[in-house]
Each structure stands twice: as structure tokens, then as C-alpha cells.
Design a protein around this motif. Sequence first.
Motif, PDB file in Angstrom:
ATOM      1  N   TYR A   6      -1.577  -0.623 -14.609  1.00 52.14           N
ATOM      2  CA  TYR A   6      -0.821   0.590 -14.918  1.00 52.14           C
ATOM      3  C   TYR A   6      -1.603   1.863 -14.611  1.00 52.14           C
ATOM      4  O   TYR A   6      -2.818   1.891 -14.701  1.00 52.14           O
ATOM      5  N   PHE A   7      -0.830   2.910 -14.311  1.00 49.24           N
ATOM      6  CA  PHE A   7      -1.348   4.267 -14.392  1.00 49.24           C
ATOM      7  C   PHE A   7      -1.055   4.706 -15.820  1.00 49.24           C
ATOM      8  O   PHE A   7       0.055   4.528 -16.311  1.00 49.24           O
ATOM      9  N   LYS A   8      -2.043   5.262 -16.475  1.00 53.17           N
ATOM     10  CA  LYS A   8      -1.877   5.755 -17.836  1.00 53.17           C
ATOM     11  C   LYS A   8      -1.804   7.275 -17.753  1.00 53.17           C
ATOM     12  O   LYS A   8      -2.731   7.915 -17.251  1.00 53.17           O
ATOM     13  N   ASP A  17       3.849   1.316 -14.151  1.00 52.97           N
ATOM     14  CA  ASP A  17       3.422   0.126 -13.421  1.00 52.97           C
ATOM     15  C   ASP A  17       3.070   0.525 -11.993  1.00 52.97           C
ATOM     16  O   ASP A  17       3.899   1.108 -11.282  1.00 52.97           O
ATOM     17  N   LYS A  18       1.862   0.250 -11.558  1.00 49.62           N
ATOM     18  CA  LYS A  18       1.393   0.653 -10.233  1.00 49.62           C
ATOM     19  C   LYS A  18       2.189   0.024  -9.098  1.00 49.62           C
ATOM     20  O   LYS A  18       2.335   0.617  -8.040  1.00 49.62           O
ATOM     21  N   ASN A  19       2.685  -1.188  -9.314  1.00 51.01           N
ATOM     22  CA  ASN A  19       3.378  -1.916  -8.257  1.00 51.01           C
ATOM     23  C   ASN A  19       4.861  -1.606  -8.181  1.00 51.01           C
ATOM     24  O   ASN A  19       5.440  -1.642  -7.098  1.00 51.01           O
ATOM     25  N   THR A  20       5.484  -1.330  -9.324  1.00 48.89           N
ATOM     26  CA  THR A  20       6.946  -1.180  -9.337  1.00 48.89           C
ATOM     27  C   THR A  20       7.415   0.246  -9.607  1.00 48.89           C
ATOM     28  O   THR A  20       8.559   0.570  -9.315  1.00 48.89           O
ATOM     29  N   PHE A  61      -1.763  17.132 -18.270  1.00 52.42           N
ATOM     30  CA  PHE A  61      -1.591  15.688 -18.219  1.00 52.42           C
ATOM     31  C   PHE A  61      -2.428  15.140 -17.074  1.00 52.42           C
ATOM     32  O   PHE A  61      -2.411  15.683 -15.971  1.00 52.42           O
ATOM     33  N   SER A  62      -3.165  14.075 -17.348  1.00 53.93           N
ATOM     34  CA  SER A  62      -4.005  13.452 -16.321  1.00 53.93           C
ATOM     35  C   SER A  62      -3.601  11.990 -16.176  1.00 53.93           C
ATOM     36  O   SER A  62      -2.909  11.429 -17.025  1.00 53.93           O
ATOM     37  N   ILE A  63      -4.067  11.396 -15.096  1.00 53.25           N
ATOM     38  CA  ILE A  63      -3.742  10.001 -14.800  1.00 53.25           C
ATOM     39  C   ILE A  63      -5.029   9.188 -14.795  1.00 53.25           C
ATOM     40  O   ILE A  63      -5.998   9.551 -14.137  1.00 53.25           O
ATOM     41  N   SER A  64      -5.001   8.100 -15.537  1.00 52.08           N
ATOM     42  CA  SER A  64      -6.102   7.152 -15.544  1.00 52.08           C
ATOM     43  C   SER A  64      -5.576   5.860 -14.919  1.00 52.08           C
ATOM     44  O   SER A  64      -4.495   5.388 -15.278  1.00 52.08           O
ATOM     45  N   SER A  65      -6.330   5.295 -13.998  1.00 48.94           N
ATOM     46  CA  SER A  65      -5.885   4.099 -13.290  1.00 48.94           C
ATOM     47  C   SER A  65      -6.519   2.852 -13.892  1.00 48.94           C
ATOM     48  O   SER A  65      -7.748   2.738 -13.967  1.00 48.94           O
ATOM     49  N   GLY A  66      -5.660   1.936 -14.324  1.00 51.05           N
ATOM     50  CA  GLY A  66      -6.131   0.649 -14.827  1.00 51.05           C
ATOM     51  C   GLY A  66      -5.799  -0.452 -13.845  1.00 51.05           C
ATOM     52  O   GLY A  66      -5.416  -0.179 -12.704  1.00 51.05           O
ATOM     53  N   LYS A  67      -5.921  -1.701 -14.263  1.00 50.54           N
ATOM     54  CA  LYS A  67      -5.627  -2.823 -13.364  1.00 50.54           C
ATOM     55  C   LYS A  67      -4.154  -2.856 -12.961  1.00 50.54           C
ATOM     56  O   LYS A  67      -3.830  -3.015 -11.798  1.00 50.54           O
ATOM     57  N   SER A  70       0.824  -1.208   0.000  1.00 55.97           N
ATOM     58  CA  SER A  70       0.000   0.000   0.000  1.00 55.97           C
ATOM     59  C   SER A  70       0.861   1.262   0.000  1.00 55.97           C
ATOM     60  O   SER A  70       0.588   2.210  -0.739  1.00 55.97           O
ATOM     61  N   ILE A  71       1.912   1.261   0.806  1.00 53.70           N
ATOM     62  CA  ILE A  71       2.824   2.411   0.869  1.00 53.70           C
ATOM     63  C   ILE A  71       3.528   2.602  -0.464  1.00 53.70           C
ATOM     64  O   ILE A  71       3.641   3.722  -0.968  1.00 53.70           O
ATOM     65  N   ARG A  72       3.986   1.493  -1.073  1.00 53.02           N
ATOM     66  CA  ARG A  72       4.682   1.582  -2.366  1.00 53.02           C
ATOM     67  C   ARG A  72       3.742   2.109  -3.450  1.00 53.02           C
ATOM     68  O   ARG A  72       4.104   2.980  -4.237  1.00 53.02           O
ATOM     69  N   LYS A  73       2.512   1.616  -3.477  1.00 50.17           N
ATOM     70  CA  LYS A  73       1.551   2.077  -4.484  1.00 50.17           C
ATOM     71  C   LYS A  73       1.233   3.555  -4.303  1.00 50.17           C
ATOM     72  O   LYS A  73       1.067   4.290  -5.282  1.00 50.17           O
ATOM     73  N   THR A  74       1.159   4.013  -3.071  1.00 53.21           N
ATOM     74  CA  THR A  74       0.927   5.435  -2.809  1.00 53.21           C
ATOM     75  C   THR A  74       2.116   6.257  -3.299  1.00 53.21           C
ATOM     76  O   THR A  74       1.940   7.321  -3.898  1.00 53.21           O
ATOM     77  N   ALA A  75       3.330   5.753  -3.071  1.00 54.05           N
ATOM     78  CA  ALA A  75       4.538   6.446  -3.544  1.00 54.05           C
ATOM     79  C   ALA A  75       4.565   6.508  -5.063  1.00 54.05           C
ATOM     80  O   ALA A  75       4.889   7.555  -5.646  1.00 54.05           O
TER      81      ALA A  75
END
Length: 143
Positions: free
Chosen positions: A74-76, A97-100, A66-72, A7-12
Motif C-alpha cells: 500500500y501507499f499510506k 493499494d499500489k497494484n489496483t 499530506f504525504s505518501i509513505s510506500s509500503g510493500k 509498471s504503467i499501472r503502478k505509476t498511474a
Amino acid sequence: MTTLADSIRKTAVLKWTQELCRCLEAQYRNYSLQSAMDNQEMSGISDSYLQERINKIENNEECIVFSISSGKKYFKIIQNDYRNGKYESAGVHAFVDKNTGEVYKPASWRAPAKHVRFDMRDQNQREYMYAHCDWAGGYLYMR
């Protein structure tokens, strides 16, 4: 099951992606302002269109955002151009990549290219990316 570390990594990663969007918008404003000022200087006359354009850029009007769209997975990052009195999606700028936190050049609207361009977990790569990013995406090409 999502752990606290995940959760912390995804927030970062989201925070870093938002900062990339801010850097891209600032780079576009600087590029546009410099181009308009150079054109005005080269023409040697005070062109009302160029002056109006400079004023709009300085006031953050009608610039690319620029905007961010959240997918499964990736952030686009989506580039939105100002056209016909409103902002319209002009295309995908990058995938993150949302996780990395790995940044990819887009291959299409739906998918990233194969190779990682930057890894935002690495502070040196992240700072280099922020300093060298450009609205047109040239920094995403492999060297």
C-alpha cells in the motif's frame, strides 16, 4: 516478474494518490479559510489572531499537508499537522493499494479497513473522490 503494464499501472496509481493529497490539502485550506472568515464576520470585530490566521492560510503557511509513505502493498497517505514550529505526523488518512488503486479507510496505523471505499481505476469514482474528499476523512465512511 514485473511487466510493462504493471509498471504503467503502478505509476498511474502513484500519480492518482499524489493528486488525492493535493485535493485534500486544497479542501483543508478552503475549509480553514472559510471558518476563519466566518468567525471574523460573526464577531463583528477585526480580531488580530483571526486576521493573522487568514493571512497564513492564504500563504499556505501552517496548514495540514499530506504525504505518501510506500509500503510493500500500500501507499499510506499520512496527515501532517503543523505543531511547535514544524510538521508532525498526526495519523494515517487512507491506504491505497499500489497494484489496483483501491482506496481504503485506515483501521490502524499499519492496516487498512476491510472494505474498498473507492477504486481509482474507475475515472468516475476517482473524479467523485477528488471532488468530495475532505481532510477529516468523512468521505471514506461507507454509506
